[in-house]
Design an enzyme around this catalytic site. Structure first.
Site, PDB file in Angstrom:
ATOM      1  N   TYR A   7     -10.948 -19.364 -12.107  1.00  0.00           N
ATOM      2  CA  TYR A   7     -11.020 -18.707 -13.402  1.00  0.00           C
ATOM      3  C   TYR A   7     -10.791 -17.212 -13.202  1.00  0.00           C
ATOM      4  CZ  TYR A   7     -13.516 -16.451 -17.321  1.00  0.00           C
ATOM      5  OH  TYR A   7     -13.881 -15.640 -18.366  1.00  0.00           O
ATOM      6  N   PHE A   8      -9.882 -16.642 -13.975  1.00  0.00           N
ATOM      7  CA  PHE A   8      -9.602 -15.216 -13.938  1.00  0.00           C
ATOM      8  C   PHE A   8     -10.301 -14.559 -15.120  1.00  0.00           C
ATOM      9  CE2 PHE A   8      -6.783 -11.590 -15.204  1.00  0.00           C
ATOM     10  CZ  PHE A   8      -7.029 -10.779 -14.106  1.00  0.00           C
ATOM     11  N   ALA A   9     -11.309 -13.723 -14.826  1.00  0.00           N
ATOM     12  CA  ALA A   9     -12.077 -13.028 -15.856  1.00  0.00           C
ATOM     13  C   ALA A   9     -11.617 -11.584 -15.944  1.00  0.00           C
ATOM     14  CB  ALA A   9     -13.559 -13.087 -15.518  1.00  0.00           C
ATOM     15  N   TYR A  10     -11.364 -11.115 -17.153  1.00  0.00           N
ATOM     16  CA  TYR A  10     -10.954  -9.736 -17.374  1.00  0.00           C
ATOM     17  C   TYR A  10     -11.820  -9.054 -18.424  1.00  0.00           C
ATOM     18  CZ  TYR A  10      -8.728 -11.932 -21.362  1.00  0.00           C
ATOM     19  OH  TYR A  10      -8.506 -12.663 -22.498  1.00  0.00           O
ATOM     20  N   GLU A  86     -15.795 -19.280 -24.720  1.00  0.00           N
ATOM     21  CA  GLU A  86     -14.522 -18.661 -25.091  1.00  0.00           C
ATOM     22  C   GLU A  86     -13.913 -19.371 -26.300  1.00  0.00           C
ATOM     23  OE1 GLU A  86     -13.930 -15.963 -23.752  1.00  0.00           O
ATOM     24  OE2 GLU A  86     -14.789 -15.987 -21.752  1.00  0.00           O
TER      25      GLU A  86
END
Length: 175
Positions: A7-10, A86
């Site tokens: 998972y890419f969290a920004y 989300e």
């Protein structure tokens, strides 16, 4: 179903304590950037009634953009929890590049659904939301120039109570 996913969290999930409130299996894998996208903020509803009392982070295609974030590995059992968190976002898969040019392929990340994007409201993030982004970037050693970019974002000046922010602060005190 067994296994894990990247998972890419920004956004607010840059900060470990925020992510693990609802997704306890998250394990830090590294930092990286997504090319050809830029960070933006959108307020899908009246900020006075939103979770963070302001605009929420999203990403949008941009030919010269770069978005830095954190790569987390989560147990597949947390996928539905992350999807619920989300809720106004669509999941997409992206390739993330680490500072040493390692490619993290097929990272799950989220883009705000077009149906929720409107210009009717103030899209600036609340100071609290911005604080969580900056803390997460600092916690995970995202490049200083990107941290400075986050610090210079204009916020909406909201000064009231934000329950999720209070939960995050409590979690930070305990860790």
């Amino acid at each position: 179903m067994t296994g894990t996913f990247l998972y890419f969290a920004y956004g607010s999930n840059l900060l470990r304590q925020r992510l693990t409130l609802q997704n306890p299996s998250a394990v830090f894998q590294g930092v990286g950037h997504l090319k050809n996208f830029r960070l933006d903020f959108k307020s899908p509803s009246d900020p006075k009634g939103s979770r963070w009392r302001g605009g929420a982070a999203t990403i949008e295609p941009h030919p010269e953009g770069t978005v830095w974030g954190v790569i987390w590995m989560l147990d597949i059992k947390d996928k539905s929890s992350l999807d619920r968190q989300e809720g106004i976002y669509d999941a997409i898969n992206v390739d993330i590049i680490s500072p040493d040019n390692k490619i993290y392929s097929n990272c799950r990340t989220y883009v705000m659904q077009k149906d929720y994007i409107t210009d009717r409201y103030d899209n600036r993030p609340s100071p609290n939301y911005k604080d969580v982004l900056v803390r997460g970037a600092q916690q995970n050693n995202i490049p200083q120039t990107y941290i400075e970019f986050l610090q210079t974002l204009e916020d909406n000046g909201y000064s009231g109570n934000i329950p999720v922010y209070n939960q995050v602060l409590d979690s930070l005190k305990q860790s």
